[in-house]
Every structure is written in C-alpha cells, then in structure tokens.
Design an enzyme around this catalytic site. Structure first.
Site, mmCIF file in Angstrom:
data_model
loop_
_atom_site.group_PDB
_atom_site.id
_atom_site.type_symbol
_atom_site.label_atom_id
_atom_site.label_comp_id
_atom_site.label_asym_id
_atom_site.label_seq_id
_atom_site.Cartn_x
_atom_site.Cartn_y
_atom_site.Cartn_z
ATOM 1 N N ARG A 23 -6.993 -1.792 -0.678
ATOM 2 C CA ARG A 23 -6.371 -0.725 0.113
ATOM 3 C C ARG A 23 -4.937 -1.078 0.527
ATOM 4 O O ARG A 23 -4.501 -0.728 1.629
ATOM 5 C CB ARG A 23 -7.196 -0.423 1.373
ATOM 6 N N ARG A 27 -2.454 3.612 5.298
ATOM 7 C CA ARG A 27 -1.904 4.052 6.591
ATOM 8 C C ARG A 27 -1.229 2.981 7.423
ATOM 9 O O ARG A 27 -0.446 3.292 8.310
ATOM 10 C CB ARG A 27 -3.018 4.701 7.426
ATOM 11 N N ARG A 36 2.666 10.779 3.511
ATOM 12 C CA ARG A 36 1.481 11.538 3.939
ATOM 13 C C ARG A 36 1.818 12.665 4.915
ATOM 14 O O ARG A 36 1.080 13.637 5.001
ATOM 15 C CB ARG A 36 0.464 10.580 4.582
ATOM 16 N N ASP A 72 -8.880 7.712 -5.297
ATOM 17 C CA ASP A 72 -10.055 7.473 -4.466
ATOM 18 C C ASP A 72 -11.300 7.471 -5.332
ATOM 19 O O ASP A 72 -11.339 8.135 -6.373
ATOM 20 C CB ASP A 72 -10.185 8.542 -3.380
ATOM 21 N N TYR A 149 -22.492 8.662 -1.718
ATOM 22 C CA TYR A 149 -21.665 9.742 -1.149
ATOM 23 C C TYR A 149 -22.172 11.115 -1.590
ATOM 24 O O TYR A 149 -22.122 12.080 -0.842
ATOM 25 C CB TYR A 149 -20.200 9.555 -1.543
HETATM 26 O O1 CP3 Z 1 -6.608 -0.005 -2.705
HETATM 27 C C1 CP3 Z 1 -5.702 0.868 -2.799
HETATM 28 O O2 CP3 Z 1 -4.623 0.771 -2.210
HETATM 29 C C2 CP3 Z 1 -5.943 2.021 -3.747
HETATM 30 C C3 CP3 Z 1 -6.408 3.230 -3.159
HETATM 31 C C4 CP3 Z 1 -7.843 3.405 -2.698
HETATM 32 C C5 CP3 Z 1 -8.192 4.351 -1.701
HETATM 33 N N1 CP3 Z 1 -9.547 4.392 -1.592
HETATM 34 C C6 CP3 Z 1 -7.234 5.166 -0.939
HETATM 35 C C7 CP3 Z 1 -7.658 5.832 0.303
HETATM 36 C C8 CP3 Z 1 -9.028 2.821 -3.143
HETATM 37 C C9 CP3 Z 1 -9.243 1.714 -4.172
HETATM 38 C C10 CP3 Z 1 -10.103 3.470 -2.449
HETATM 39 C C11 CP3 Z 1 -11.531 3.165 -2.675
HETATM 40 C C12 CP3 Z 1 -12.538 3.768 -1.811
HETATM 41 N N2 CP3 Z 1 -12.566 5.044 -1.296
HETATM 42 C C13 CP3 Z 1 -13.753 3.128 -1.452
HETATM 43 C C14 CP3 Z 1 -14.196 1.753 -1.895
HETATM 44 C C15 CP3 Z 1 -13.496 0.666 -1.190
HETATM 45 C C16 CP3 Z 1 -13.799 0.562 0.273
HETATM 46 O O3 CP3 Z 1 -12.834 0.587 1.049
HETATM 47 O O4 CP3 Z 1 -14.970 0.414 0.622
HETATM 48 C C17 CP3 Z 1 -14.476 4.030 -0.654
HETATM 49 C C18 CP3 Z 1 -15.835 3.768 -0.016
HETATM 50 C C19 CP3 Z 1 -13.725 5.240 -0.574
HETATM 51 C C20 CP3 Z 1 -14.107 6.497 0.121
HETATM 52 C C21 CP3 Z 1 -13.173 6.852 1.201
HETATM 53 N N3 CP3 Z 1 -11.863 7.246 1.012
HETATM 54 C C22 CP3 Z 1 -13.441 6.890 2.583
HETATM 55 C C23 CP3 Z 1 -14.762 6.519 3.230
HETATM 56 C C24 CP3 Z 1 -12.263 7.310 3.224
HETATM 57 C C25 CP3 Z 1 -12.083 7.629 4.677
HETATM 58 C C26 CP3 Z 1 -11.965 6.433 5.513
HETATM 59 C C27 CP3 Z 1 -10.518 6.178 5.764
HETATM 60 O O5 CP3 Z 1 -10.100 5.017 5.607
HETATM 61 O O6 CP3 Z 1 -9.829 7.119 6.164
HETATM 62 C C28 CP3 Z 1 -11.265 7.478 2.218
HETATM 63 C C29 CP3 Z 1 -9.867 7.879 2.428
HETATM 64 C C30 CP3 Z 1 -8.795 7.055 1.807
HETATM 65 N N4 CP3 Z 1 -8.838 6.489 0.556
HETATM 66 C C31 CP3 Z 1 -7.535 6.751 2.389
HETATM 67 C C32 CP3 Z 1 -6.810 5.998 1.452
HETATM 68 C C33 CP3 Z 1 -5.409 5.483 1.581
HETATM 69 C C34 CP3 Z 1 -7.053 7.247 3.752
HETATM 70 C C35 CP3 Z 1 -6.566 8.644 3.582
HETATM 71 C C36 CP3 Z 1 -5.432 9.043 4.470
HETATM 72 O O7 CP3 Z 1 -4.261 8.820 4.098
HETATM 73 O O8 CP3 Z 1 -5.714 9.616 5.519
#
Ligand code: CP3
Length: 349
Positions: A23, A27, A36, A72, A149
């Site tokens: 990640r 943010r 964003r 994502d 999910y």
């Molecule tokens: O690693 C990176 O920088 C690449 C981008 C990436 C995102 N999500 C961007 C993201 C990757 C590799 C993921 C994987 C992901 N997404 C997983 C597996 C890894 C982990 O962290 O467990 C999972 C379970 C998800 C599902 C997901 N996406 C959730 C549960 C959420 C909401 C929680 C949160 O952090 O807000 C997201 C949103 C998300 N995915 C964001 C980002 C940057 C935040 C979105 C925003 O900008 O508001």
C-alpha cells in the site's frame, strides 16, 4: 535498470536488500491526497494516466526498489458482474452478496481485456514512464480472499457467511471458487502480457482458517493459479516472472503454504522471520515483515527493528524487506522514507 528486487525474488546475490511497502501509494501521502481530491477512488483506478501517476509517487518520494500497480483487488470482482462501491468510513461494498446459486449464476468469468482494459493500459503507461528505474509488480487478490468479499458483501469481522457456505454448501463454494480462480488467472496473465514483471497474490484473510481448512478450501486454488501461470509462461518462452504469495496471519499456515509453488512468501509480523524460514523448509525467499505500527517509533527504534529483521532474514535464500501488512493511513511519510534509507544502509548500500 535497478533489477535488485527481481534478483532477490529469484534468490540471486544482491548488493543490498531491496524494499517496497505494501500500500505504498495511498492516503498517508499528501501527493496522493491531492490527486484523490479531484477524483473518487474507483475513478482513480480506472483512469490510467492518474493511476500511473500515483503508482510512481512512492518511487520518487520513498526511493523504493519496486513499483506496485495502483488498483484494487476488487476490480476483477466488479468485472465479473457485481456492483462495487467504496463508502467513506465503511470500506468496499459489493452487491448483491453471493449466497446462493442464482447470485452466482449472474456472474461471469471476466475477460480481462474487455472488462479491465484500463488496468492493462495503466501497466503499459507505467512501463514507459518508469523507463526501467524499478520493476513493476502486478497483483490480484488470492481466490479465497477475493471470494470472502463477494460472499460477505464487503469487509467482515468473523467471516461467518463465508464459513457457512463452505460448511453447508461446499458445492456452491467450489463453483464460486472455480469462477473466481479462472477470472484471476486470466487477469494475471493479461497483466504480465501488458508488462508486469512480477505478481503478488494477496491472501489477507487466509489466517481465519485452521491449517486443515486452509489446505482444503484456500490453498488448492492458489496452487492452481501459480501452476497455470508457470505452464503458460513456459509455453510462451517469456522468461521467469516471480510470483509472491502474501498471507495475513501466516504463522499457523507456513507448513501448508510451502507447497504452493510461489517464488516468494510474504510474511506478517506476528512471527520471527528466521522461524518462518525454518518452517517454510529452510530454502525460501521471504518478504516482510515489520509491524506497520512500528513506523510510529522514533528513528532509532525503527533502526533497531530493521536490524533485527535483517539479521533474522540472513537464514533465508533471499529477502525482500516490506511491512507485514499495508502502511497505515496516519503514518508520517518521513518515517517511511527513513525506513527505506535504513534498510538500504544497514544491508549494504
Ligand atoms: O499497494 C499499493 O500501493 C497498490 C494499491 C492497492 C490498493 N489496495 C489501493 C487502495 C493494493 C495492492 C490493494 C489491495 C487490497 N485491497 C487488499 C489486499 C491487501 C490488504 O491491504 O489487505 C484488500 C483487502 C483490498 C480491499 C480494500 N480496498 C479495502 C478493504 C479498502 C478500504 C480500506 C481502506 O484502506 O480504505 C480498500 C480501499 C483502497 N485500496 C485504498 C487504496 C489506496 C483507499 C482508498 C482511498 O483513497 O480512499
């Protein structure tokens, strides 16, 4: 070209330990927030120029040794036909949840080019813009984590709907996993064709299982994807593309996962890395495993922990430094910069 990350994935000798951060685009970076403010998260994922821009931000700001595609794990689920929304404060919502044959039958095995062409376009832009500075990692969820999910309709605390389906309707669960696995296999192949130089499978929720249930209900699908990618790469003569398999709460599952065929195992922080290496069979390449909250320590505290992890990793065939899970949104970016510098410095750069 900085190919140290790829060399470490293959277990080859490297001048210093490569590091990237799960990640790493997100943010906690002001520069990400600025993008964003203009677009919502899904629009950002679907606009290749912007997705490429935020992918490169951490490469510039942190000096990491790999870029990871900004997207994502739920993007291919939307492509299968589910409705996907990200709601502030609640996370992702998928509807309708898959709980019976009807809701499963409405979903298709997604064609990656047709439904997720924007991801492949992002990868093509990135390979041009990165100009070989660092390798590009593609990714998907592992089938099980992706399916949770779909069954829960979003994030869950105890995954009871998922376990109910597994224990009461194993045929339905197997049919869902088959569709998800076929979709993700095609999706990863398309990412590699577009230019991804390594791929990571995220099995964030694998640790909710007992070892025996993990072996029966999650692992075969991961082994299937990795085997199929290998055969496909071999048939195209297109060289080796490392596969990283990350499991959250890996500790109880190491004896299970070591047979899946991954090049690299992503380990969370709840286990010492030397212990993990031993239990993986002693000959593994590992990635990890700093507690994301350790980035709130003062600098010397971060240094101590890096030193400890690097020492423990010396028993591995190869090591890629990373956190044990994604970087937390409140993390001070300067501490992440300090982490990357420290890893490079203490490991030899
Ligand atoms: O690693 C990176 O920088 C690449 C981008 C990436 C995102 N999500 C961007 C993201 C990757 C590799 C993921 C994987 C992901 N997404 C997983 C597996 C890894 C982990 O962290 O467990 C999972 C379970 C998800 C599902 C997901 N996406 C959730 C549960 C959420 C909401 C929680 C949160 O952090 O807000 C997201 C949103 C998300 N995915 C964001 C980002 C940057 C935040 C979105 C925003 O900008 O508001």
């Amino acid at each position: 070209m900085n190919d140290i990350f790829l060399k470490a994935c293959r277990g080859e000798a490297v001048p210093y330990t490569p590091v990237w951060i799960m990640r790493q685009a997100g943010r906690y970076l002001e520069q990400y927030q600025a993008v964003r403010r203009k677009v919502d998260f899904l629009a950002l994922c679907k606009t290749p120029e912007l997705a490429a821009e935020v992918t490169i931000q951490p490469v510039d700001i942190l000096g990491v040794d790999a870029a990871i595609l900004f997207s994502d794990i739920l993007i291919p689920v939307e492509a299968m036909g589910m409705e996907l929304e990200f709601i502030d404060g609640r996370g992702p919502v998928l509807s309708p949840p898959v709980r019976d044959e009807d809701s499963l039958n409405r979903l298709s095995v997604a064609d990656p080019g047709e439904k997720t062409g924007f991801v492949m376009q992002t990868i093509r832009i990135l390979r041009k813009e990165l100009e070989g500075r660092v390798p590009l990692i593609g990714f998907s969820g592992a089938p099980f984590t992706t399916a949770t999910y779909m069954i829960e309709g979003g994030t869950s605390k105890n995954f009871l709907n998922t376990k109910k389906m597994i224990f009461r309707s194993p045929g339905l669960y197997a049919a869902l996993m088959e569709k998800v696995t076929r979709t993700l296999t095609a999706y990863l192949k398309a990412q590699i064709e577009a230019g991804a130089q390594a791929v990571q499978l995220f099995d964030t929720w694998g640790g909710i299982f007992s070892p025996a249930d993990f072996r029966e209900y999650a692992l075969p699908y991961v082994t299937g994807i990795i085997g199929e990618l290998r055969d496909w790469l071999e048939s195209r003569n297109s060289g080796h593309v490392p596969v990283i398999y990350y499991v959250g709460e890996t500790g109880g599952l190491l004896e299970e996962i070591r047979s899946c065929g991954a090049d690299v195992y992503g380990i969370d922080w709840r286990i010492n890395l030397d212990d993990a290496v031993k239990r993986l069979g002693g000959d593994a390449v590992v990635q990890g495993n700093l507690d994301p909250a350790a980035l709130f320590l003062p600098r010397h505290g971060i240094e101590e922990r890096v030193k400890d992890i690097l020492g423990r990793a010396s028993s591995a065939r190869g090591h890629i430094f990373n956190l044990g899970h994604g970087v937390l949104p409140e993390t001070p970016p300067e501490n992440v910069v300090a982490l990357v510098e420290t890893v490079h410095h203490l490991s030899g750069k």
